[in-house]
Design a protein around this motif. Structure first.
Motif, short mmCIF file in Angstrom:
data_model
loop_
_atom_site.label_atom_id
_atom_site.label_comp_id
_atom_site.label_asym_id
_atom_site.label_seq_id
_atom_site.Cartn_x
_atom_site.Cartn_y
_atom_site.Cartn_z
N VAL A 180 0.87 -1.18 0.00
CA VAL A 180 0.00 0.00 0.00
C VAL A 180 0.91 1.22 0.00
O VAL A 180 1.75 1.38 0.90
N LYS A 187 -2.10 4.37 6.27
CA LYS A 187 -3.15 3.71 5.49
C LYS A 187 -4.53 3.92 6.14
O LYS A 187 -5.56 3.85 5.46
N ALA A 190 -6.81 6.47 4.56
CA ALA A 190 -7.23 6.28 3.17
C ALA A 190 -8.75 6.17 3.04
O ALA A 190 -9.42 5.52 3.85
N VAL A 193 -8.66 3.23 -2.60
CA VAL A 193 -7.44 2.53 -3.00
C VAL A 193 -7.54 2.18 -4.48
O VAL A 193 -8.54 1.61 -4.93
N SER A 195 -5.87 0.28 -7.89
CA SER A 195 -4.96 -0.78 -8.33
C SER A 195 -5.57 -1.51 -9.51
O SER A 195 -6.75 -1.29 -9.86
N LEU A 207 -7.43 -6.58 2.48
CA LEU A 207 -8.23 -5.36 2.43
C LEU A 207 -9.50 -5.49 3.27
O LEU A 207 -9.89 -4.54 3.96
N ARG A 216 -12.60 0.59 -3.36
CA ARG A 216 -11.60 -0.06 -4.22
C ARG A 216 -11.88 0.31 -5.67
O ARG A 216 -12.94 0.01 -6.20
N VAL A 237 -4.74 6.01 -1.88
CA VAL A 237 -3.54 5.18 -1.90
C VAL A 237 -3.62 4.25 -3.10
O VAL A 237 -4.66 4.12 -3.75
#
Length: 365
Positions: A180, A187, A190, A193, A195, A207, A216, A237
């Motif tokens: 992360v 974190k 956050a 996130v 990705s 997670l 996410r 993040v």
């Protein structure tokens, strides 16, 4: 001080190291000169465009690992030789290698692991762009992800092979460690996130436990996730590798968040030329047939009967009709060997769609 004092003994060892370094450097220069001779010979005989030989390089690296006696590991010694070979090849003709970008993706790490650092890398936004860049000749080779040990295949890569004229020239395996990363202090701050969807899936349990309320957001790659987070304001993040954190100036807020510590991704090297046998090869193919009783048995029976080991089979919708599928199959051995050739010949006669995607060296590093 006596002759056996610590400073004297260290000085003697260091002098020996200096002498060895001089000899290593001389031999590397001699090897590089030989590489230039190879280029001159190939150009003189009209084969100057065929500088890179995946089969030859796999043979060299396999031999390096086999003869290694330590104290460095065989893989570490092979990595050193990989970089020497990469630098020597660049004297003949620097390779241009396209990969799923941007900078900082695991695909870039796979490209550098396979070809060494003396190449020209070209990050692209999508897997289909990598294929097109190689097909057009703007890149010599491309590197694309094909499967992960936790989450399975990368469907887009498999689908590209149905229409693409490219062949598989090699494979790379990378142990994946997800972190992360971000510009915030912790974190726990956050709110979102970013990705790649595969990475989010590979970290799902972590997670759920550690960032359950954090949104996410899937993006095209981990490198793209890091790039976005670096350019955004707010408590966001990314999940990406250490290389991405370094490139985009992000802090690592949590390390090794992948659910499986043995999490590994396999990448394929694609190019325009078929590869000669290396002695440790795989053959990948794409087959389909009429959707009749015994379809799968009829396709794989010739493989077993000819004594060929099938290491992988994956089905994908053919897009030619409802419930019509194509099968991607990996075999041990090169298509030029008698047993693999016999199995392929029989498969070809049974299939409505048959395509050898390539015979190529197994991953060495």
């Amino acid at each position: 001080m006596g002759a056996d004092s610590e400073p004297d003994r260290l000085a003697a060892v260091r002098a020996r190291i200096d002498a060895i370094d001089i000899e290593i450097q001389r031999l590397i220069s001699e090897r590089a000169a030989c590489a230039q001779d190879v280029a001159s010979i190939k150009q003189a005989f009209g084969s100057g465009s065929d500088f890179y030989r995946p089969d030859r390089e796999a043979q060299v690296l396999t031999t390096v690992k086999a003869r290694n006696q330590g104290p460095l590991s065989g893989e570490e010694m092979a990595r050193i030789f990989r970089e020497i070979m990469s630098a020597c090849l660049a004297l003949e003709e620097p390779l241009t290698v396209a990969f799923l970008g941007p900078e900082g993706t695991f695909t870039q790490a796979a490209a550098l692991k396979h070809f060494g650092h003396s190449i020209r890398t070209r990050p692209l936004r999508a897997i289909d762009e990598v294929f097109r860049e190689v097909e057009s000749g703007n890149a010599d080779y491309g590197v694309v992800p094909v499967e992960n040990s936790t989450e399975g295949v990368v469907s887009h890569t498999l689908d590209m092979f149905v229409q693409s004229p490219l062949v598989i020239c090699g494979e790379v395996e990378i142990r994946i460690h997800h972190h992360v990363i971000g510009r915030i202090r912790s974190k726990d701050e956050a709110q979102a996130v970013y990705s790649h969807q595969q990475s989010l899936a590979q970290c799902r349990e972590w997670l759920d436990l550690n960032m359950p309320s954090v949104e996410r957001i899937p993006v095209s790659s981990n490198g793209e996730a890091a790039r976005r987070v670096a350019s955004m304001d707010g408590n966001v993040v990314a999940i990406a590798g250490e290389c991405a954190a370094e490139i985009y100036g992000l802090s690592i807020l949590a390390r090794n968040v992948e659910d499986d510590p043995n999490n590994t991704t396999r990448f394929l090297v694609v190019g325009r030329r078929e590869v000669a046998p290396s002695g440790r090869d795989k053959t990948s193919l794409l087959v389909s047939s009429r959707n009749d009783v015994g379809l799968l048995y009829n396709l794989i029976e010739p493989i077993s009967r000819n004594g060929v080991n099938m290491t992988r089979i994956e089905s994908r919708p053919s897009r030619r009709g409802t419930w019509d599928y194509v099968f991607f199959i990996d075999l041990e051995g090169h298509r030029g060997s008698p047993e693999v050739n016999a199995a392929l010949s029989e498969l070809r006669s049974r299939a409505t769609l048959f395509k050898v995607l390539g015979s190529y060296p197994k991953a060495v590093l």
